[in-house]
Design an enzyme around this catalytic site. Structure first.
Site, PDB file in Angstrom:
ATOM      1  N   LYS A 106      11.970  -2.845 -20.102  1.00 10.19           N
ATOM      2  CA  LYS A 106      12.914  -1.834 -20.614  1.00 10.19           C
ATOM      3  C   LYS A 106      14.329  -2.401 -20.701  1.00 10.19           C
ATOM      4  CE  LYS A 106      15.314   2.081 -18.490  1.00 10.19           C
ATOM      5  NZ  LYS A 106      16.391   1.297 -17.911  1.00 10.19           N
ATOM      6  N   ASN A 107      14.756  -3.070 -19.636  1.00  8.43           N
ATOM      7  CA  ASN A 107      16.153  -3.511 -19.602  1.00  8.43           C
ATOM      8  C   ASN A 107      16.418  -4.724 -20.487  1.00  8.43           C
ATOM      9  OD1 ASN A 107      16.681  -1.430 -17.906  1.00  8.43           O
ATOM     10  ND2 ASN A 107      16.944  -2.667 -16.046  1.00  8.43           N
TER      11      ASN A 107
ATOM     12  N   CYS B  23      26.046   9.706 -14.099  1.00 13.19           N
ATOM     13  CA  CYS B  23      24.626  10.004 -14.230  1.00 13.19           C
ATOM     14  C   CYS B  23      24.058  10.189 -12.838  1.00 13.19           C
ATOM     15  CB  CYS B  23      23.911   8.894 -14.969  1.00 13.19           C
ATOM     16  SG  CYS B  23      23.696   7.452 -13.951  1.00 13.19           S
TER      17      CYS B  23
ATOM     18  N   ARG C 113      29.320   5.735 -12.750  1.00 15.20           N
ATOM     19  CA  ARG C 113      29.024   4.797 -13.833  1.00 15.20           C
ATOM     20  C   ARG C 113      30.212   4.564 -14.782  1.00 15.20           C
ATOM     21  NH1 ARG C 113      23.200   4.381 -14.287  1.00 15.20           N
ATOM     22  NH2 ARG C 113      23.605   2.419 -15.344  1.00 15.20           N
TER      23      ARG C 113
ATOM     24  N   ASP D 263      16.988  -1.589  -8.449  1.00 17.70           N
ATOM     25  CA  ASP D 263      15.942  -0.802  -9.103  1.00 17.70           C
ATOM     26  C   ASP D 263      14.646  -0.768  -8.302  1.00 17.70           C
ATOM     27  OD1 ASP D 263      17.624  -0.184 -11.140  1.00 17.70           O
ATOM     28  OD2 ASP D 263      16.680  -1.444 -12.650  1.00 17.70           O
TER      29      ASP D 263
ATOM     30  N   ARG E 276      11.216   7.588 -19.056  1.00 18.36           N
ATOM     31  CA  ARG E 276      12.298   6.798 -19.669  1.00 18.36           C
ATOM     32  C   ARG E 276      12.016   5.304 -19.530  1.00 18.36           C
ATOM     33  NH1 ARG E 276      16.861   7.208 -16.402  1.00 18.36           N
ATOM     34  NH2 ARG E 276      17.365   5.377 -17.602  1.00 18.36           N
TER      35      ARG E 276
HETATM   36  C1  UD1 Z   1      21.666  -2.291 -15.470  1.00 17.49           C
HETATM   37  C2  UD1 Z   1      20.245  -1.817 -15.582  1.00 17.49           C
HETATM   38  C3  UD1 Z   1      19.880  -0.931 -14.394  1.00 17.49           C
HETATM   39  C4  UD1 Z   1      20.165  -1.666 -13.090  1.00 17.49           C
HETATM   40  C5  UD1 Z   1      21.598  -2.197 -13.071  1.00 17.49           C
HETATM   41  C6  UD1 Z   1      21.893  -3.064 -11.855  1.00 17.49           C
HETATM   42  C7  UD1 Z   1      19.904  -1.733 -17.959  1.00 17.49           C
HETATM   43  C8  UD1 Z   1      19.647  -0.909 -19.166  1.00 17.49           C
HETATM   44  N1  UD1 Z   1      20.100  -1.070 -16.826  1.00 17.49           N
HETATM   45  O1  UD1 Z   1      22.509  -1.149 -15.523  1.00 17.49           O
HETATM   46  O2  UD1 Z   1      18.494  -0.635 -14.479  1.00 17.49           O
HETATM   47  O3  UD1 Z   1      20.007  -0.758 -12.022  1.00 17.49           O
HETATM   48  O4  UD1 Z   1      21.839  -3.009 -14.244  1.00 17.49           O
HETATM   49  O5  UD1 Z   1      20.986  -4.114 -11.779  1.00 17.49           O
HETATM   50  O6  UD1 Z   1      19.875  -2.942 -18.024  1.00 17.49           O
HETATM   51  N2  UD1 Z   1      30.358  -0.929 -12.916  1.00 17.49           N
HETATM   52  C9  UD1 Z   1      31.716  -0.668 -12.949  1.00 17.49           C
HETATM   53  N3  UD1 Z   1      32.365  -0.768 -14.145  1.00 17.49           N
HETATM   54  C10 UD1 Z   1      31.739  -1.131 -15.296  1.00 17.49           C
HETATM   55  C11 UD1 Z   1      30.344  -1.404 -15.254  1.00 17.49           C
HETATM   56  C12 UD1 Z   1      29.691  -1.295 -14.037  1.00 17.49           C
HETATM   57  O7  UD1 Z   1      32.330  -0.335 -11.937  1.00 17.49           O
HETATM   58  O8  UD1 Z   1      32.390  -1.215 -16.344  1.00 17.49           O
HETATM   59  C13 UD1 Z   1      29.622  -0.793 -11.640  1.00 17.49           C
HETATM   60  C14 UD1 Z   1      28.545   0.302 -11.718  1.00 17.49           C
HETATM   61  O9  UD1 Z   1      29.084   1.587 -11.489  1.00 17.49           O
HETATM   62  C15 UD1 Z   1      27.591  -0.148 -10.646  1.00 17.49           C
HETATM   63  C16 UD1 Z   1      27.663  -1.673 -10.717  1.00 17.49           C
HETATM   64  O10 UD1 Z   1      28.888  -1.972 -11.399  1.00 17.49           O
HETATM   65  O11 UD1 Z   1      28.060   0.281  -9.396  1.00 17.49           O
HETATM   66  C17 UD1 Z   1      26.488  -2.315 -11.432  1.00 17.49           C
HETATM   67  O12 UD1 Z   1      26.396  -1.796 -12.726  1.00 17.49           O
HETATM   68  P1  UD1 Z   1      25.815  -2.621 -13.949  1.00 17.49           P
HETATM   69  O13 UD1 Z   1      25.378  -3.972 -13.510  1.00 17.49           O
HETATM   70  O14 UD1 Z   1      26.795  -2.533 -15.063  1.00 17.49           O
HETATM   71  O15 UD1 Z   1      24.539  -1.776 -14.319  1.00 17.49           O
HETATM   72  P2  UD1 Z   1      24.069  -1.329 -15.762  1.00 17.49           P
HETATM   73  O16 UD1 Z   1      24.286  -2.417 -16.748  1.00 17.49           O
HETATM   74  O17 UD1 Z   1      24.612   0.017 -16.083  1.00 17.49           O
END
Ligand code: UD1
Length: 416
Positions: free
Chosen positions: A22-23, A116, A121, A305, A397
């Site tokens: 998925k990711n 979410c 997020r 995850d 999902r």
């Molecule tokens: C992706 C994965 C999700 C997984 C996560 C961490 C996908 C579609 N989803 O989510 O399944 O759980 O990586 O391995 O690939 N953060 C900030 N600012 C930002 C972006 C992130 O503070 O601009 C924080 C988030 O709130 C969170 C952490 O960084 O606490 C990790 O988030 P991130 O690695 O960005 O996860 P996703 O890409 O959303």
């Protein structure tokens, strides 16, 4: 929303081909719009998030055909740079389209993803990366608007190795003039899959899988063919299920190195696990003992995850297990639901302490997020009697035909 009815107590046995990731498929679908052309993706999992992504591609002007885990995306006629709120709402990962649309059309407007199930997020790191490439960014009425007459290669330093921000920075920088260097990039295998796809599309990109990714040019190809990598979190899910139910299963079409931390944690709990280059076999008596503390970290650390799934495996293990969740602030929402089955779990901030119990007994529970929901199904499989899992849309999902996959291994799970 449908409900699943689980009767616990069955051992698992058999072989399962694990779904595509998925990711990986979601950012790669967004990457299909770069430079136009047609992309054929195989091993795409059948998921509601994938369907939400198809709706966005069609809205942008792509022609999309889907058949048997294959998607063909013709992006030659992309004509929009706006994603309406209704489409953004369907899937949080739609924020990935920001970098791709900006690279394709020079501007993008979309509604800012809200918080979410997992917490607030924010997308500050995504925006900072696009700004470094020369995008002007404004926010109004809940929408983000990014515009760039010309994107220019830059050094982008991510304060945290965010998966999504790394992917957005990679996508946007495909259209930048000069070299882009992303420092403190996320190292997840899905970033490597994105790099593999981008290379086939004609992008000069290197370094994915390490903390420095470089992008330095794009000569778009008319046709791209790519097979989506196997889903390491789905694989961990079935391993955790077999570990706590007992039995012997073989997972095919996996890359065991991608979920090595889960394998070593389950081995420490007493499971016999053998790995080949593209398969993994687990044998378990179902009587587990507590292993090492589970501390979630960016890859190659223990994946956030898989935290809830591993917790399900520990509910009846002998001893007391410790979980520390370092990635998302709100990732213990499955805990109160597990307690309804009789689990003994205490939480304090980012830490959860699970004391193994002799028996769990079936109860109605609600999936509150994707992995937490899957973990509740796994908990039902080791509970006496009937567990009804509500709100399984969250689970759909990210898992392809989850209830069929588990019942093909001998689990008693039905849809109602
Ligand atoms: C992706 C994965 C999700 C997984 C996560 C961490 C996908 C579609 N989803 O989510 O399944 O759980 O990586 O391995 O690939 N953060 C900030 N600012 C930002 C972006 C992130 O503070 O601009 C924080 C988030 O709130 C969170 C952490 O960084 O606490 C990790 O988030 P991130 O690695 O960005 O996860 P996703 O890409 O959303």
């Amino acid at each position: 929303m449908p409900t699943w009815i689980v009767h616990g107590g069955k051992k698992l046995k058999g072989k399962l081909k694990v779904q595509g990731a998925k990711n990986a498929v979601l950012p790669i679908m967004a990457a299909c719009i770069l430079g136009g052309g047609t992309s054929r993706l195989t091993n795409c999992p059948e998921l509601s998030d994938k369907n939400a992504s198809i709706d966005i591609l069609r809205h942008l002007g792509c022609k999309v055909k889907c058949c048997n885990n294959e998607i063909v995306i013709d992006s030659n006629d992309v004509c929009k740079s706006y994603i309406p709120h209704e489409l953004m709402l369907k899937m949080r990962s739609s924020v990935m389209y920001m970098g791709a649309i900006l690279a394709r059309t020079g501007e993008v407007r979309l509604s800012k993803p809200g918080g979410c199930e997992l917490g607030s997020r924010p997308i500050d790191l995504h925006l900072k990366a696009l700004k470094a490439l020369g995008a002007e960014i404004s926010e109004e009425g809940g929408e983000v608007y990014c515009r760039a007459k010309k994107l220019r290669g830059a050094n982008i330093h991510l304060d945290f190795p965010s998966v999504g921000a790394t992917e957005n920075a990679m996508l946007a920088s495909c259209a930048a003039e000069g070299e882009t260097v992303i420092c403190n990039a996320a190292c997840e295998p899905e970033i490597v899959d994105l790099q593999n796809f981008l290379r086939l599309k004609g992008v000069k990109v290197s370094g994915a899988g390490s903390s420095i990714v470089k992008i330095s040019g794009f000569a778009p190809k008319e046709f791209t063919f790519h097979r989506i990598m196997p889903d390491r979190i789905a694989a961990s899910t079935y391993l955790c299920a077999a570990a706590s139910c007992g039995g012997e299963i073989i997972l095919e079409d996996v890359v065991p190195n991608h979920f090595y931390t889960v394998i070593t944690s389950l081995r420490a709990m007493g499971c016999d696990i053998m790995c080949g280059s593209n398969y993994v076999r687990i044998k378990s008596s179902g009587r587990l003992k507590v292993g090492r503390p589970i501390v979630t970290k960016p890859y190659p650390g223990f994946p956030t995850d898989s935290q809830a799934l591993m917790m399900a495996s520990c509910l009846k293990a002998e001893g007391t297990s410790v979980f520390v969740e370092n990635i998302f602030e709100n990732r213990f929402r499955h805990v109160p639901e597990m307690r309804r089955l009789g689990a003994d779990i205490r939480t304090e901030g980012r830490v959860a302490i699970v004391t193994g119990v002799k028996e769990l007994s079936g109860a109605p529970v609600s999936a509150c997020d994707l992995r937490g929901g899957a973990a509740l199904v796994l908990s039902g499989l080791i509970s006496e009697g009937e567990t009804r899992v509500y709100d399984v849309g969250h689970i759909e999902r990210g898992y392809e035909r989850f209830e069929f996959a588990l019942s093909s291994l001998g689990a008693d799970i039905k849809r109602q």
